[in-house]
Design a protein around this motif. Structure first.
Motif, PDB file in Angstrom:
ATOM      1  N   UNK A 148       0.868  -1.216   0.103  1.00 36.55           N
ATOM      2  CA  UNK A 148       0.033   0.036  -0.080  1.00 36.55           C
ATOM      3  C   UNK A 148       0.747   1.260   0.039  1.00 36.55           C
ATOM      4  N   UNK A 149       1.850   1.427   0.725  1.00 35.57           N
ATOM      5  CA  UNK A 149       2.831   2.229   0.580  1.00 35.57           C
ATOM      6  C   UNK A 149       3.641   2.579  -0.640  1.00 35.57           C
ATOM      7  N   UNK A 150       3.799   1.583  -1.436  1.00 35.55           N
ATOM      8  CA  UNK A 150       4.466   1.597  -2.574  1.00 35.55           C
ATOM      9  C   UNK A 150       3.400   2.151  -3.633  1.00 35.55           C
ATOM     10  N   UNK A 151       2.414   1.741  -3.457  1.00 35.42           N
ATOM     11  CA  UNK A 151       1.263   2.382  -4.250  1.00 35.42           C
ATOM     12  C   UNK A 151       0.958   3.839  -4.196  1.00 35.42           C
ATOM     13  N   UNK A 152       0.804   4.068  -2.863  1.00 33.97           N
ATOM     14  CA  UNK A 152       0.837   5.665  -2.506  1.00 33.97           C
ATOM     15  C   UNK A 152       2.012   6.286  -3.033  1.00 33.97           C
ATOM     16  N   UNK A 153       3.212   5.878  -2.751  1.00 35.60           N
ATOM     17  CA  UNK A 153       4.509   6.779  -3.679  1.00 35.60           C
ATOM     18  C   UNK A 153       4.262   6.601  -4.827  1.00 35.60           C
ATOM     19  N   UNK A 154       3.756   5.800  -5.501  1.00 31.41           N
ATOM     20  CA  UNK A 154       3.610   5.835  -7.062  1.00 31.41           C
ATOM     21  C   UNK A 154       2.670   6.864  -7.578  1.00 31.41           C
ATOM     22  N   UNK A 155       1.400   7.080  -6.775  1.00 31.68           N
ATOM     23  CA  UNK A 155       0.454   8.098  -7.121  1.00 31.68           C
ATOM     24  C   UNK A 155       1.335   9.490  -6.830  1.00 31.68           C
ATOM     25  N   UNK A 156       1.976   9.509  -5.852  1.00 31.31           N
ATOM     26  CA  UNK A 156       2.620  10.758  -5.419  1.00 31.31           C
ATOM     27  C   UNK A 156       3.636  11.098  -6.608  1.00 31.31           C
ATOM     28  N   UNK A 157       4.356  10.210  -7.065  1.00 27.25           N
ATOM     29  CA  UNK A 157       5.290  10.380  -8.472  1.00 27.25           C
ATOM     30  C   UNK A 157       4.886  10.853  -9.541  1.00 27.25           C
ATOM     31  N   UNK A 158       3.568  10.146  -9.880  1.00 27.65           N
ATOM     32  CA  UNK A 158       2.861  10.519 -11.125  1.00 27.65           C
ATOM     33  C   UNK A 158       2.237  11.821 -10.923  1.00 27.65           C
ATOM     34  N   UNK A 159       1.727  12.069  -9.669  1.00 29.75           N
ATOM     35  CA  UNK A 159       1.201  13.570  -9.553  1.00 29.75           C
ATOM     36  C   UNK A 159       2.029  14.588  -9.889  1.00 29.75           C
ATOM     37  N   UNK A 160       3.445  14.479  -9.287  1.00 35.54           N
ATOM     38  CA  UNK A 160       4.458  15.353  -9.390  1.00 35.54           C
ATOM     39  C   UNK A 160       4.812  15.533 -10.870  1.00 35.54           C
ATOM     40  N   UNK A 161       5.063  14.204 -11.477  1.00 28.62           N
ATOM     41  CA  UNK A 161       5.353  14.236 -12.760  1.00 28.62           C
ATOM     42  C   UNK A 161       4.372  15.165 -13.804  1.00 28.62           C
ATOM     43  N   UNK A 162       3.004  14.671 -13.636  1.00 31.01           N
ATOM     44  CA  UNK A 162       1.979  15.399 -14.221  1.00 31.01           C
ATOM     45  C   UNK A 162       1.868  16.920 -13.968  1.00 31.01           C
ATOM     46  N   UNK A 163       2.426  17.342 -12.888  1.00 26.55           N
ATOM     47  CA  UNK A 163       2.416  18.676 -12.395  1.00 26.55           C
ATOM     48  C   UNK A 163       3.638  19.419 -13.165  1.00 26.55           C
ATOM     49  N   UNK A 164       4.522  18.837 -13.328  1.00 22.39           N
ATOM     50  CA  UNK A 164       5.900  19.155 -14.044  1.00 22.39           C
ATOM     51  C   UNK A 164       5.438  19.245 -15.425  1.00 22.39           C
ATOM     52  N   UNK A 165       4.862  18.299 -16.052  1.00 25.75           N
ATOM     53  CA  UNK A 165       4.517  18.420 -17.415  1.00 25.75           C
ATOM     54  C   UNK A 165       3.296  19.636 -17.851  1.00 25.75           C
ATOM     55  N   UNK A 166       2.436  19.789 -16.854  1.00 25.83           N
ATOM     56  CA  UNK A 166       1.339  20.673 -17.139  1.00 25.83           C
ATOM     57  C   UNK A 166       1.875  22.011 -16.970  1.00 25.83           C
ATOM     58  N   UNK A 167       2.767  22.383 -15.940  1.00 31.48           N
ATOM     59  CA  UNK A 167       3.399  23.574 -15.985  1.00 31.48           C
ATOM     60  C   UNK A 167       4.055  24.087 -16.948  1.00 31.48           C
ATOM     61  N   UNK A 168       4.978  23.026 -17.684  1.00 32.41           N
ATOM     62  CA  UNK A 168       5.747  23.193 -18.809  1.00 32.41           C
ATOM     63  C   UNK A 168       4.898  23.671 -20.050  1.00 32.41           C
ATOM     64  N   UNK A 169       3.767  22.873 -20.166  1.00 30.97           N
ATOM     65  CA  UNK A 169       2.723  23.108 -21.439  1.00 30.97           C
ATOM     66  C   UNK A 169       1.867  24.351 -21.514  1.00 30.97           C
ATOM     67  N   UNK A 170       1.501  24.633 -20.019  1.00 25.37           N
ATOM     68  CA  UNK A 170       0.751  25.734 -19.933  1.00 25.37           C
ATOM     69  C   UNK A 170       1.289  27.121 -19.779  1.00 25.37           C
ATOM     70  N   UNK A 171       2.188  26.864 -19.045  1.00 30.37           N
ATOM     71  CA  UNK A 171       3.018  28.368 -18.994  1.00 30.37           C
ATOM     72  C   UNK A 171       4.093  28.512 -19.894  1.00 30.37           C
ATOM     73  N   UNK A 172       4.477  27.718 -20.694  1.00 33.22           N
ATOM     74  CA  UNK A 172       5.639  27.977 -21.800  1.00 33.22           C
ATOM     75  C   UNK A 172       6.983  28.381 -21.084  1.00 33.22           C
ATOM     76  N   UNK A 173       7.539  28.189 -19.823  1.00 38.16           N
ATOM     77  CA  UNK A 173       8.495  28.183 -19.226  1.00 38.16           C
ATOM     78  C   UNK A 173       9.282  27.075 -19.675  1.00 38.16           C
ATOM     79  N   UNK A 174      10.507  27.469 -19.988  1.00 41.38           N
ATOM     80  CA  UNK A 174      11.656  26.186 -20.078  1.00 41.38           C
ATOM     81  C   UNK A 174      11.300  25.119 -18.952  1.00 41.38           C
ATOM     82  N   UNK A 175      11.495  23.720 -19.295  1.00 38.03           N
ATOM     83  CA  UNK A 175      11.520  22.905 -18.407  1.00 38.03           C
ATOM     84  C   UNK A 175      12.441  22.958 -17.410  1.00 38.03           C
TER      85      UNK A 175
END
Length: 347
Positions: free
Chosen positions: A108-135
């Protein structure tokens, strides 16, 4: 009556020679470099070529290789992720804290960590494509934020900068078997992380060269505007690439926490540059649109062989940094040359 002169073959339908077919492969330079490093340390050291030596340098390259492959896909797509190194520590800390402090089952802890990682990755990608700032800038901010969270939360919960005690948690044995066990070969224990590395590289390579999503990756890295004009979902592709890098960080973090049963809050800092260097050595261009997942895996293999080869040769480990610098410069020059040659061959 004279026979008409035979017309020369049309160059547009001519079959390229073997050299031309090889030169268009981004990983060919890394493969040649790996052969040279392998032969060199096999000659100058006695342990390097033994089964035990191979187990050591393959293990050294495995976790680096998993991250290098994910980073390579992102670089081919034209972006960078400077939070990749610290993500391996963040996911390990989430798993360890939930399992040891909150009493969660390890799975269960591994699954929660996976959700956390994917959320951070999605946030990184969303910020890059929506703001136009360099990655580079966006993920540098994520790197600093995660580093601060790792240190602050770990010290708040444990009064130290370390979380340990994983071996006493529920589910550790089964999770450890999947992520951190060993396979005996010729009397030597090979880490299962090597198999994860090979599997991850094979899947990434298949996706890159055999699927529509792989075509999208090359397209958005070559020219996002042109890719968008022909219907490629640029934003979705980039977000998924950042999530792939985060997933790789979770996988490496899981392997590390289950293998060592403890994690330091400042672990992984600085490794992001090694991931990028391995990808560049493997054939990726810093400008995007060109590269190889298999090449990145080979680049990590060069890392592992050189790092352990220097140890076996009993040289000062400081020489490894010189090796990295020389390999990076050589790789950039070779990659640019191969790219120009490949473009001429494909015309």
């Amino acid at each position: 009556m004279t026979l008409a002169a035979k017309a020369p073959p049309d160059e547009r339908v001519s079959t390229p020679n073997v050299f031309d077919r090889l030169i268009v492969r981004p990983e060919i330079g890394a493969l040649l470099g790996a052969v040279l490093v392998f032969v060199f340390f096999s000659v100058v050291t006695e342990q390097f070529l033994t089964v035990g030596g191979a187990a050591t340098w393959l293990d050294d390259a495995s976790t680096l290789g998993i991250m290098a492959v994910a980073v390579a896909l992102l670089m081919i797509g034209g972006e960078f992720d400077l939070s990749a190194g610290v993500m391996t520590a963040s996911t390990a800390l989430v798993t360890a804290m939930l399992a040891t402090k909150a009493g969660w089952n390890v799975w269960a802890a591994l699954l929660a960590a996976l959700v956390f990682a994917l959320a951070v990755g999605a946030l990184n990608g969303w910020l890059v494509v929506r703001t136009g700032l360099p990655s580079f800038i966006v993920t540098l901010g994520t790197f600093l934020a995660l580093q601060g969270l790792n240190l602050g939360v770990t010290r708040l919960v444990t009064d130290t900068v370390q979380v340990s005690g994983m071996r006493a948690t529920d589910g550790y044995e089964s999770a450890g078997y999947l992520f951190a066990s060993t396979i005996p070969i010729a009397g030597v224990e090979f880490r299962l992380s090597i198999l994860w590395w090979v599997l991850f590289a094979a899947v990434a390579s298949f996706v890159l060269v055999r699927t529509r999503f792989g075509n999208w990756i090359f397209a958005v890295g070559g020219s996002a505007a042109s890719a968008r004009a022909v219907g490629v979902p640029v934003q979705r592709t980039k977000i998924l690439l950042f999530m792939t890098t985060a997933f790789a960080g979770w996988l490496v973090g899981s392997i590390n926490i289950l293998r060592f049963a403890s994690v330091q809050a400042n672990q992984g800092i600085g490794l992001e540059f090694q991931f990028i260097i391995a990808a560049v050595i493997g054939g990726c261009l810093l400008t995007g649109g060109f590269g190889s997942a298999i090449g990145a895996a080979i680049g990590a293999l060069i890392f592992g062989m050189a790092r352990q080869g220097i140890v076996y040769a009993r040289w000062d480990s400081d020489w490894f940094q010189l090796f990295l610098g020389a390999m990076l410069l050589a790789a950039v020059l070779v990659n640019n040359t191969l790219r120009r040659r490949a473009e001429r061959v494909r015309r």
